[in-house]
Design a protein around this motif. Structure first.
Motif, short mmCIF file in Angstrom:
data_model
loop_
_atom_site.label_atom_id
_atom_site.label_comp_id
_atom_site.label_asym_id
_atom_site.label_seq_id
_atom_site.Cartn_x
_atom_site.Cartn_y
_atom_site.Cartn_z
N VAL A 56 0.82 -1.23 0.00
CA VAL A 56 0.00 0.00 0.00
C VAL A 56 0.85 1.27 0.00
O VAL A 56 0.33 2.37 -0.20
N LEU A 57 2.14 1.13 0.24
CA LEU A 57 3.00 2.32 0.35
C LEU A 57 3.89 2.55 -0.87
O LEU A 57 4.65 3.51 -0.89
N THR A 58 3.78 1.70 -1.89
CA THR A 58 4.71 1.85 -3.02
C THR A 58 4.58 3.24 -3.67
O THR A 58 5.58 3.84 -4.04
N GLY A 59 3.35 3.74 -3.75
CA GLY A 59 3.12 5.08 -4.32
C GLY A 59 3.84 6.14 -3.50
O GLY A 59 4.51 7.02 -4.05
N ARG A 60 3.70 6.04 -2.17
CA ARG A 60 4.36 7.04 -1.30
C ARG A 60 5.87 6.96 -1.43
O ARG A 60 6.56 7.97 -1.36
N PHE A 61 6.39 5.76 -1.61
CA PHE A 61 7.84 5.60 -1.80
C PHE A 61 8.29 6.28 -3.09
O PHE A 61 9.33 6.91 -3.13
N ARG A 62 7.48 6.10 -4.14
CA ARG A 62 7.87 6.71 -5.42
C ARG A 62 7.89 8.23 -5.31
O ARG A 62 8.78 8.88 -5.87
N VAL A 63 6.94 8.78 -4.55
CA VAL A 63 6.91 10.23 -4.33
C VAL A 63 8.17 10.65 -3.55
O VAL A 63 8.82 11.64 -3.88
N LEU A 64 8.50 9.86 -2.54
CA LEU A 64 9.70 10.16 -1.74
C LEU A 64 10.97 10.17 -2.61
O LEU A 64 11.80 11.08 -2.51
N VAL A 65 11.06 9.17 -3.48
CA VAL A 65 12.24 9.07 -4.36
C VAL A 65 12.36 10.32 -5.23
O VAL A 65 13.43 10.90 -5.37
N LYS A 66 11.22 10.77 -5.73
CA LYS A 66 11.19 11.95 -6.59
C LYS A 66 11.56 13.20 -5.79
O LYS A 66 12.42 13.98 -6.19
N ARG A 67 10.89 13.35 -4.64
CA ARG A 67 11.10 14.55 -3.81
C ARG A 67 12.54 14.68 -3.34
O ARG A 67 13.08 15.78 -3.26
N CYS A 68 13.13 13.55 -2.98
CA CYS A 68 14.51 13.59 -2.47
C CYS A 68 15.51 13.68 -3.62
O CYS A 68 16.70 13.85 -3.39
N GLY A 69 15.03 13.52 -4.84
CA GLY A 69 15.93 13.59 -5.99
C GLY A 69 16.86 12.39 -6.10
O GLY A 69 17.96 12.50 -6.63
N PHE A 70 16.40 11.23 -5.62
CA PHE A 70 17.23 10.03 -5.73
C PHE A 70 17.24 9.56 -7.18
O PHE A 70 16.19 9.34 -7.78
N ARG A 71 18.43 9.43 -7.74
CA ARG A 71 18.54 9.11 -9.17
C ARG A 71 18.90 7.66 -9.43
O ARG A 71 18.80 7.17 -10.55
N LYS A 72 19.36 6.98 -8.38
CA LYS A 72 19.82 5.60 -8.62
C LYS A 72 18.73 4.55 -8.44
O LYS A 72 18.95 3.37 -8.74
N VAL A 73 17.56 4.96 -7.92
CA VAL A 73 16.50 3.98 -7.65
C VAL A 73 15.92 3.46 -8.97
O VAL A 73 15.37 4.23 -9.75
N ILE A 74 16.09 2.15 -9.20
CA ILE A 74 15.62 1.60 -10.48
C ILE A 74 14.28 0.88 -10.31
O ILE A 74 13.60 0.63 -11.30
N ALA A 75 13.90 0.55 -9.08
CA ALA A 75 12.60 -0.09 -8.87
C ALA A 75 12.14 0.04 -7.42
O ALA A 75 12.96 -0.01 -6.50
N VAL A 76 10.83 0.22 -7.26
CA VAL A 76 10.20 0.12 -5.94
C VAL A 76 9.24 -1.05 -6.07
O VAL A 76 8.31 -0.99 -6.88
N VAL A 77 9.50 -2.13 -5.35
CA VAL A 77 8.65 -3.32 -5.52
C VAL A 77 7.77 -3.53 -4.29
O VAL A 77 8.12 -3.10 -3.20
N ALA A 78 6.65 -4.18 -4.50
CA ALA A 78 5.76 -4.51 -3.38
C ALA A 78 6.42 -5.64 -2.59
O ALA A 78 6.74 -6.68 -3.15
N GLY A 79 6.61 -5.40 -1.30
CA GLY A 79 7.27 -6.39 -0.44
C GLY A 79 6.37 -7.58 -0.14
O GLY A 79 5.19 -7.58 -0.52
N GLY A 80 6.92 -8.57 0.53
CA GLY A 80 6.14 -9.76 0.89
C GLY A 80 5.81 -9.77 2.37
O GLY A 80 5.98 -8.77 3.07
#
Ligand code: CTP
Ligand code: MG
Length: 222
Positions: A56-80
């Motif tokens: 349920v948090l993958t969307g929030r993580f993607r926003v965080l990655v964008k906001r922080c300007g992280f450039r190396k993140v190649i995937a945010v996957v749903a955990g188990g």
């Protein structure tokens, strides 16, 4: 992409027991998980980062990655449901070009550069590396109910495993494919294959935020 960092950051944060989800608990004005990700962003040995988040948090993580300007993140996957499953799902996204995979808990905000670079280097040399700190307390082996002491262990050979842990990609894939049961650490799966794992002395500052007390300590360490 030769060296990939996997950051398991899913899970329920039950022991922390806060309303705010553990990765987003503020630490120094920033989400807890952003500290670990930033460490990899700024380490030249790391080419790409894969994060496991609560579904349920993958969307929030993607926003965080964008906001922080992280450039190396190649995937945010749903955990188990377990850390083991979350890392397994990240492993499936590691590009075929990868030689070394480093794994670091999103709940450990202070991985020192020395440990990241050192673990990668040791994985290249030995195939597998775990960061760990020598135990300072005397350790007792107790019965399964925790009622009576069975034995006192020799402290000199007791180390507490931390992350980062780093592995040859081929070896780690094999360890996960052959894992008999879910483990709380990745090194143990490689050990189960009978492979040697190099110990790199970790750091007392590299704590895992598990309880509220840990969060207080992390804030004091900033
Ligand atoms: N983790 C994960 N997927 C899970 C469980 C844990 O990616 N299903 C990650 C956590 O985000 C953390 C690391 O594995 O970075 C170690 O887990 P832990 O500290 O136990 O976190 P939680 O499982 O969230 O906490 P708790 O056990 O208290 O619920
Ligand atoms: Mg847990």
């Amino acid at each position: 992409m030769r060296t990939i960092a996997i950051v398991p950051a899913a899970g329920s944060g039950k022991r922390l027991g806060l309303k705010v989800k553990k990765p987003f608990v503020p630490l120094g004005g920033k989400p807890l998980v952003s500290h670990a990700i930033r460490a990899f962003e700024s380490t030249k040995e790391i080419d790409g980062i894969i994060i496991a988040a609560e579904p349920v948090l993958t969307g929030r993580f993607r926003v965080l990655v964008k906001r922080c300007g992280f450039r190396k993140v190649i995937a945010v996957v749903a955990g188990g449901r377990t850390r083991f499953e979350s890392v397994g799902k990240c492993l499936a996204k590691v590009p075929a070009s990868a030689e070394v995979v480093l794994i670091h808990d999103g709940a450990r905000p202070f991985p020192e550069k020395r440990l990241i670079s050192g673990a990668v280097k040791a994985a290249r040399r030995y195939g597998a590396c775990v960061t760990a700190v020598p135990e300072t307390d005397t350790v007792k082996l107790v019965d399964t109910k925790g009622l009576f002491v069975r034995k006192t262990l020799d402290r000199r050979v007791i180390y507490r495993a931390q992350t980062p842990q780093a592995f040859s990609f081929t070896l780690l894939k094999k360890a996960y494919a052959k894992a008999a049961k879910a483990a709380t650490d990745d090194s143990s799966l490689v050990e189960a294959l009978g492979k040697k794992v190099k110990v790199l002395e970790g750091s007392c500052r590299n704590i895992k935020v598990t309880t509220r007390e840990d969060l207080r300590i992390a804030r004091a360490l900033l």
